[in-house]
Design an enzyme around this catalytic site. Structure first.
Site, PDB file in Angstrom:
ATOM      1  CG  HIS A 185     -27.824  22.329  -3.423  1.00 18.29           C
ATOM      2  ND1 HIS A 185     -27.908  21.393  -4.433  1.00 18.29           N
ATOM      3  CD2 HIS A 185     -27.941  23.548  -4.010  1.00 18.29           C
ATOM      4  CE1 HIS A 185     -28.066  22.023  -5.586  1.00 18.29           C
ATOM      5  NE2 HIS A 185     -28.087  23.322  -5.357  1.00 18.29           N
ATOM      6  N   GLY A 227      -4.485  -6.350 -18.997  1.00 16.92           N
ATOM      7  CA  GLY A 227      -5.338  -6.660 -17.846  1.00 16.92           C
ATOM      8  C   GLY A 227      -6.447  -5.634 -17.765  1.00 16.92           C
ATOM      9  CG  ASP A 269      -3.621  -8.078  -0.359  1.00 13.74           C
ATOM     10  OD1 ASP A 269      -4.610  -7.611   0.247  1.00 13.74           O
ATOM     11  OD2 ASP A 269      -2.955  -7.423  -1.181  1.00 13.74           O
ATOM     12  CE  LYS A 311      -5.148   3.823  -6.064  1.00  5.79           C
ATOM     13  NZ  LYS A 311      -5.667   2.473  -6.018  1.00  5.79           N
ATOM     14  CE  LYS A 312      -7.617   9.661  -3.850  1.00  9.82           C
ATOM     15  NZ  LYS A 312      -8.018  10.037  -2.532  1.00  9.82           N
ATOM     16  CD  GLU A 353     -27.453  18.216  -3.751  1.00 11.33           C
ATOM     17  OE1 GLU A 353     -28.411  18.618  -3.079  1.00 11.33           O
ATOM     18  OE2 GLU A 353     -26.782  18.955  -4.501  1.00 11.33           O
ATOM     19  CD  GLU A 403      -7.206   1.968  -8.836  1.00 10.52           C
ATOM     20  OE1 GLU A 403      -8.140   2.177  -8.066  1.00 10.52           O
ATOM     21  OE2 GLU A 403      -6.116   1.499  -8.456  1.00 10.52           O
ATOM     22  N   GLY A 415      -3.104  -9.545 -12.422  1.00 10.74           N
ATOM     23  CA  GLY A 415      -3.362 -10.253 -11.171  1.00 10.74           C
ATOM     24  C   GLY A 415      -2.100 -10.369 -10.343  1.00 10.74           C
ATOM     25  CB  CYS A 440      -3.333   2.684  -1.353  1.00 10.84           C
ATOM     26  SG  CYS A 440      -3.401   1.030  -0.668  1.00 10.84           S
ATOM     27  CB  SER A 493      -8.572  -6.305 -12.473  1.00  9.77           C
ATOM     28  OG  SER A 493      -9.116  -6.133 -11.211  1.00  9.77           O
ATOM     29  CE1 TYR A 494      -7.145  -1.418  -6.826  1.00  8.08           C
ATOM     30  CE2 TYR A 494      -8.269  -3.492  -6.490  1.00  8.08           C
ATOM     31  CZ  TYR A 494      -7.359  -2.550  -6.070  1.00  8.08           C
ATOM     32  OH  TYR A 494      -6.688  -2.720  -4.896  1.00  8.08           O
ATOM     33  CB  CYS A 528      -0.925  -0.032   1.206  1.00  9.93           C
ATOM     34  SG  CYS A 528      -1.914   1.443   1.366  1.00  9.93           S
TER      35      CYS A 528
HETATM   36  P1  FAD Z   1       1.442  -6.148   1.939  1.00 10.91           P
HETATM   37  O1  FAD Z   1       1.104  -4.750   2.213  1.00 10.91           O
HETATM   38  O2  FAD Z   1       1.689  -6.542   0.531  1.00 10.91           O
HETATM   39  O3  FAD Z   1       2.751  -6.463   2.822  1.00 10.91           O
HETATM   40  C1  FAD Z   1       3.419  -7.674   2.765  1.00 10.91           C
HETATM   41  C2  FAD Z   1       4.885  -7.439   3.091  1.00 10.91           C
HETATM   42  O4  FAD Z   1       5.508  -8.685   3.402  1.00 10.91           O
HETATM   43  C3  FAD Z   1       5.659  -6.875   1.914  1.00 10.91           C
HETATM   44  O5  FAD Z   1       6.488  -5.815   2.340  1.00 10.91           O
HETATM   45  C4  FAD Z   1       6.500  -8.053   1.433  1.00 10.91           C
HETATM   46  O6  FAD Z   1       7.680  -7.643   0.780  1.00 10.91           O
HETATM   47  C5  FAD Z   1       6.767  -8.759   2.753  1.00 10.91           C
HETATM   48  N1  FAD Z   1       7.127 -10.180   2.633  1.00 10.91           N
HETATM   49  C6  FAD Z   1       6.621 -11.104   1.772  1.00 10.91           C
HETATM   50  N2  FAD Z   1       7.146 -12.302   2.040  1.00 10.91           N
HETATM   51  C7  FAD Z   1       7.991 -12.140   3.084  1.00 10.91           C
HETATM   52  C8  FAD Z   1       8.802 -13.024   3.834  1.00 10.91           C
HETATM   53  N3  FAD Z   1       8.811 -14.338   3.590  1.00 10.91           N
HETATM   54  N4  FAD Z   1       9.555 -12.509   4.844  1.00 10.91           N
HETATM   55  C9  FAD Z   1       9.537 -11.192   5.137  1.00 10.91           C
HETATM   56  N5  FAD Z   1       8.754 -10.317   4.472  1.00 10.91           N
HETATM   57  C10 FAD Z   1       7.992 -10.787   3.473  1.00 10.91           C
HETATM   58  N6  FAD Z   1      -5.946  -1.152  -1.269  1.00 10.91           N
HETATM   59  C11 FAD Z   1      -6.793  -0.191  -0.841  1.00 10.91           C
HETATM   60  O7  FAD Z   1      -7.418  -0.347   0.205  1.00 10.91           O
HETATM   61  N7  FAD Z   1      -6.952   0.977  -1.549  1.00 10.91           N
HETATM   62  C12 FAD Z   1      -6.292   1.205  -2.700  1.00 10.91           C
HETATM   63  O8  FAD Z   1      -6.459   2.250  -3.313  1.00 10.91           O
HETATM   64  C13 FAD Z   1      -5.396   0.204  -3.171  1.00 10.91           C
HETATM   65  N8  FAD Z   1      -4.687   0.410  -4.291  1.00 10.91           N
HETATM   66  C14 FAD Z   1      -3.797  -0.533  -4.718  1.00 10.91           C
HETATM   67  C15 FAD Z   1      -3.065  -0.279  -5.854  1.00 10.91           C
HETATM   68  C16 FAD Z   1      -2.162  -1.205  -6.313  1.00 10.91           C
HETATM   69  C17 FAD Z   1      -1.364  -0.912  -7.548  1.00 10.91           C
HETATM   70  C18 FAD Z   1      -1.981  -2.429  -5.606  1.00 10.91           C
HETATM   71  C19 FAD Z   1      -1.003  -3.446  -6.091  1.00 10.91           C
HETATM   72  C20 FAD Z   1      -2.701  -2.681  -4.461  1.00 10.91           C
HETATM   73  C21 FAD Z   1      -3.622  -1.740  -4.001  1.00 10.91           C
HETATM   74  N9  FAD Z   1      -4.383  -1.949  -2.848  1.00 10.91           N
HETATM   75  C22 FAD Z   1      -5.250  -0.978  -2.413  1.00 10.91           C
HETATM   76  C23 FAD Z   1      -4.291  -3.205  -2.081  1.00 10.91           C
HETATM   77  C24 FAD Z   1      -3.412  -3.052  -0.840  1.00 10.91           C
HETATM   78  O9  FAD Z   1      -2.154  -2.553  -1.196  1.00 10.91           O
HETATM   79  C25 FAD Z   1      -3.293  -4.413  -0.175  1.00 10.91           C
HETATM   80  O10 FAD Z   1      -4.579  -4.912   0.102  1.00 10.91           O
HETATM   81  C26 FAD Z   1      -2.515  -4.336   1.148  1.00 10.91           C
HETATM   82  O11 FAD Z   1      -1.231  -3.797   0.966  1.00 10.91           O
HETATM   83  C27 FAD Z   1      -2.407  -5.734   1.734  1.00 10.91           C
HETATM   84  O12 FAD Z   1      -1.657  -5.711   2.912  1.00 10.91           O
HETATM   85  P2  FAD Z   1      -0.916  -7.017   3.425  1.00 10.91           P
HETATM   86  O13 FAD Z   1      -0.498  -6.714   4.816  1.00 10.91           O
HETATM   87  O14 FAD Z   1      -1.722  -8.216   3.173  1.00 10.91           O
HETATM   88  O15 FAD Z   1       0.373  -7.169   2.488  1.00 10.91           O
HETATM   89  P1  NA7 Z   2      -7.167  -9.222 -10.694  1.00  9.47           P
HETATM   90  O1  NA7 Z   2      -8.242  -8.576  -9.939  1.00  9.47           O
HETATM   91  O2  NA7 Z   2      -6.805 -10.623 -10.344  1.00  9.47           O
HETATM   92  O3  NA7 Z   2      -7.476  -9.127 -12.260  1.00  9.47           O
HETATM   93  C1  NA7 Z   2      -6.612  -9.593 -13.221  1.00  9.47           C
HETATM   94  C2  NA7 Z   2      -6.939  -8.969 -14.565  1.00  9.47           C
HETATM   95  O4  NA7 Z   2      -5.993  -9.386 -15.536  1.00  9.47           O
HETATM   96  C3  NA7 Z   2      -8.301  -9.375 -15.085  1.00  9.47           C
HETATM   97  O5  NA7 Z   2      -8.798  -8.343 -15.882  1.00  9.47           O
HETATM   98  C4  NA7 Z   2      -7.942 -10.611 -15.931  1.00  9.47           C
HETATM   99  O6  NA7 Z   2      -8.866 -10.851 -16.958  1.00  9.47           O
HETATM  100  C5  NA7 Z   2      -6.629 -10.178 -16.531  1.00  9.47           C
HETATM  101  N1  NA7 Z   2      -5.763 -11.301 -16.869  1.00  9.47           N
HETATM  102  C6  NA7 Z   2      -5.391 -12.312 -16.059  1.00  9.47           C
HETATM  103  N2  NA7 Z   2      -4.558 -13.143 -16.708  1.00  9.47           N
HETATM  104  C7  NA7 Z   2      -4.400 -12.639 -17.951  1.00  9.47           C
HETATM  105  C8  NA7 Z   2      -3.650 -13.040 -19.093  1.00  9.47           C
HETATM  106  N3  NA7 Z   2      -2.901 -14.135 -19.068  1.00  9.47           N
HETATM  107  N4  NA7 Z   2      -3.712 -12.273 -20.196  1.00  9.47           N
HETATM  108  C9  NA7 Z   2      -4.469 -11.169 -20.225  1.00  9.47           C
HETATM  109  N5  NA7 Z   2      -5.203 -10.728 -19.181  1.00  9.47           N
HETATM  110  C10 NA7 Z   2      -5.169 -11.465 -18.055  1.00  9.47           C
HETATM  111  O7  NA7 Z   2      -5.808  -8.413 -10.615  1.00  9.47           O
HETATM  112  P2  NA7 Z   2      -5.342  -6.953 -10.196  1.00  9.47           P
HETATM  113  O8  NA7 Z   2      -3.865  -6.945 -10.348  1.00  9.47           O
HETATM  114  O9  NA7 Z   2      -6.022  -5.877 -10.935  1.00  9.47           O
HETATM  115  O10 NA7 Z   2      -5.711  -6.832  -8.691  1.00  9.47           O
HETATM  116  C11 NA7 Z   2      -5.351  -7.849  -7.765  1.00  9.47           C
HETATM  117  C12 NA7 Z   2      -5.329  -7.309  -6.394  1.00  9.47           C
HETATM  118  O11 NA7 Z   2      -4.227  -6.405  -6.337  1.00  9.47           O
HETATM  119  C13 NA7 Z   2      -6.500  -6.488  -5.983  1.00  9.47           C
HETATM  120  O12 NA7 Z   2      -7.503  -7.208  -5.369  1.00  9.47           O
HETATM  121  C14 NA7 Z   2      -5.835  -5.491  -5.055  1.00  9.47           C
HETATM  122  O13 NA7 Z   2      -5.709  -5.976  -3.763  1.00  9.47           O
HETATM  123  C15 NA7 Z   2      -4.529  -5.288  -5.588  1.00  9.47           C
HETATM  124  P3  NA7 Z   2     -10.167 -11.824 -16.769  1.00  9.47           P
HETATM  125  O14 NA7 Z   2     -11.253 -10.946 -16.253  1.00  9.47           O
HETATM  126  O15 NA7 Z   2      -9.770 -12.907 -15.803  1.00  9.47           O
HETATM  127  O16 NA7 Z   2     -10.406 -12.342 -18.135  1.00  9.47           O
END
Ligand code: FAD
Ligand code: NA7
Length: 522
Positions: free
Chosen positions: A497, A222, A359, A95-96, A502, A229, A317, A92, A224-225, A87
């Site tokens: 308003h 891809g 996650d 990205k934001k 609203e 974004e 993904g 997050c 998804s969000y 994050c």
């Molecule tokens: P993480 O925050 O991923 O932390 C896991 C940590 O563990 C990492 O630092 C990793 O390097 C470390 N790690 C992994 N394996 C090991 C190991 N074996 N030993 C030691 N360390 C290790 N969520 C929102 O709510 N709002 C948003 O707007 C939003 N935007 C996002 C945008 C993007 C591009 C992405 C990718 C995600 C976004 N998310 C957003 C999702 C959010 O970032 C995750 O849901 C959140 O960070 C999950 O927290 P976590 O604690 O599960 O893992």
């Molecule tokens: P998601 O939510 O798992 O979505 C993956 C997207 O990528 C989705 O649109 C898929 O299409 C697409 N996809 C997956 N595999 C392929 C291949 N091989 N080729 C083309 N397109 C593909 O992933 P995000 O990264 O957006 O988000 C995952 C989490 O990260 C989210 O919940 C946050 O916590 C941050 P589909 O619809 O399956 O056809």
């Protein structure tokens, strides 16, 4: 005792022994308690992201001896970052902030109508400012752990036997630690396509936000969000962006809203290549950015297409970081296909002293506030005598696309699946934010929708808004939904308003009526 304790949590075992005076007199109970205190830590948290840090700090506040391990394996492009997890570093937060940069560009466009002159965007200035902010957050997290006496170790954690992990640092030095309890909060990392050229030449969201050069003409793979974004941000900064969609936009979200998000993006410069998947990425020219050729094939037939881009961003993904941390050594079950960890309703894995949050959990939402809430409540239950569980229902979220989409509760498809169409009433309307009128921005684009359960007092079971600041709008309504929001309560609420929020206090037209919802004025 140790092997027994692997399968039965200590407090349960002690409770079980209490009725037996022998256990007490013979010193068995005392021995068990001592066994517990012979571990190095009360709690070791593996993963210093949203969930892990919240859990570790809460446990420390409750007086426990806690360690957090956090280690970032560099991306295939070599990108790495500091403490705080996805994050803060590659999710997050950057990205934001980049979304805000893009919104400012839109505001600058609007501002010309209000008499302002245009300025140019500079990628390096933006990324430097954002990365500086992230560094301050990394530092803040370290400080906060130190203040709470949580030991932070910048090493990769791996189970080697029951209650014991090996921590390997950047230099390859290994140290071993034991703990009574463990929390796994290792999050996820971006997935790759597994085609020729993907790891060599493509970037992911892990690389984008600190990219030292402007990515130029970009293909986002891809839909998804994360994909939408990133595509929205890059387009908003003036770049030529194409999104390659395998099937639908925003799978899992309300599909009417997803299509509206997509059509707004399309009208504002994002190109969509639908029903294609890449099969090869080839480097044509090196550089920052270079030039890449992408070959893609149709998902519906033999057609193949080619395109030349400066950057290819994969957002297809994310894979759970659970497969290389010795979970098999202590018998923690993971879903073999997804790598996700199944837990019970108290975030406990099948090995009783091992818990998991964030996650990596199977069937839960992947959002920062969810990970934080689950981590905090877990610590309170484990060490504070608290019983409250994390409530994963009606969690609000927002997709920060150029026009933001906020939602809480069920999508229309899911609501129909659960409650049947005839038991639902959907209220909806377009709306035109006042700020958009003078700016000359599109009318009949922003959209509000609620889904009500007719047979539960018209309770709102789905809330959807597409418009400016949708995140801010959705947050308050999510609290209302927690309190059992009904259509009548919305009607009884007086609006503010002129705002976007609203609109939910004046919804009149049902979808089933088929009446016109277009707006003629503000
Ligand atoms: P993480 O925050 O991923 O932390 C896991 C940590 O563990 C990492 O630092 C990793 O390097 C470390 N790690 C992994 N394996 C090991 C190991 N074996 N030993 C030691 N360390 C290790 N969520 C929102 O709510 N709002 C948003 O707007 C939003 N935007 C996002 C945008 C993007 C591009 C992405 C990718 C995600 C976004 N998310 C957003 C999702 C959010 O970032 C995750 O849901 C959140 O960070 C999950 O927290 P976590 O604690 O599960 O893992
Ligand atoms: P998601 O939510 O798992 O979505 C993956 C997207 O990528 C989705 O649109 C898929 O299409 C697409 N996809 C997956 N595999 C392929 C291949 N091989 N080729 C083309 N397109 C593909 O992933 P995000 O990264 O957006 O988000 C995952 C989490 O990260 C989210 O919940 C946050 O916590 C941050 P589909 O619809 O399956 O056809």
């Amino acid at each position: 005792f140790k092997s027994l304790l692997c399968f039965v949590p200590l407090p349960v075992f002690i409770l079980f022994l209490l009725p037996f005076p022998y256990a007490h007199q013979s010193g068995l109970l005392q021995k068990l308690l001592q066994e517990d205190s012979t571990y190095d830590y009360d709690l070791i948290v593996i993963g210093g992201g949203s969930g892990g840090l919240a859990c570790a700090q809460e446990a420390a506040i409750l007086g426990k001896k806690v360690m957090v391990l956090d280690f970032v394996v560099p991306s295939p492009q070599g990108t790495s970052w500091g403490l705080g997890g996805t994050c803060v570093n590659v999710g997050c937060v950057p990205k934001k902030l980049m979304h805000q940069a893009a919104l400012l560009g839109q505001a600058l466009n609007d501002s010309r109508k209000f008499g302002w002159e245009y300025v140019k965007h500079n990628w390096e200035t933006m990324t430097e400012a954002i990365q500086n902010h992230i560094s301050s957050l990394n530092w803040g997290h370290r400080l906060s752990l130190r203040e709470k006496s949580v030991d932070y170790v910048n090493s990769y954690g791996e189970f080697v036997e029951h209650h014991r992990i090996k921590a390997t640092n950047r230099k390859g030095q290994e140290t071993s630690y034991t703990a009574a309890k463990f929390v796994i909060a290792t999050g996820e990392r971006p997935r790759y396509l597994g085609i020729q050229g993907d790891k060599e030449y493509c970037i992911t969201s892990d690389d984008l936000f600190s990219l030292p050069y402007c990515p130029g003409k970009t293909l986002v793979v891809g839909a998804s969000y994360v994909a939408l974004e990133c595509a929205g941000v890059l387009t908003g900064l003036g770049l030529d962006v194409t999104v390659m969609v395998r099937s639908v936009l925003l799978r899992g979200f309300d599909q009417e809203m997803a299509e509206r998000v997509g059509s707004y993006m399309e009208q504002h410069g994002v190109k969509f290549l639908r029903k294609f998947i890449p099969v090869m990425v080839k480097q044509l020219e090196k550089g920052s950015p270079g030039k890449l050729k992408v070959v893609a094939k149709s998902t519906e037939g033999p057609e193949t297409i080619e395109g030349v881009y400066n950057t290819v961003l994969l957002a297809i993904g994310r894979d759970s970081c659970t497969r290389k941390m010795g979970l098999d050594k202590i018998g923690v079950k993971i879903n073999k296909k997804t790598g996700k960890i199944p837990v019970n309703d108290v975030e406990q894995t099948n090995v009783p002293y091992v818990y998991a949050v964030g996650d990596i959990l199977e069937g839960k939402l992947e959002l920062t506030p969810v990970a934080i809430q689950a981590g905090k409540l877990l610590a309170r239950r484990l060490f504070g005598g608290c019983l409250e569980k994390c409530d994963y229902i009606n969690v609000p979220t927002t997709v920060f696309t150029p026009l933001e989409y906020g939602c809480c509760g069920l999508s229309e498809e899911k609501a129909i699946e659960v409650y049947k169409k005839e038991n639902l009433e959907v209220y909806h309307t377009f709306f035109w934010p006042l700020e958009w009128t003078v700016a000359g921005r599109d009318n009949n684009t922003c959209y509000a929708k609620i889904i009500c359960n007719k047979f539960d007092n018209y309770r709102v079971i789905g809330f959807h808004v597409l418009g400016p600041n949708a995140g801010e709008v959705t947050q308050g309504f999510a609290a209302a939904m927690k309190c059992g929001l009904t259509k009548q309560l919305l009607d009884d609420t007086i609006g503010i308003h002129p705002t976007c929020g609203e609109v939910f206090t004046t919804l009149e037209i049902t979808k089933s009526s088929g009446l016109d919802i277009t707006q003629k004025g503000c």
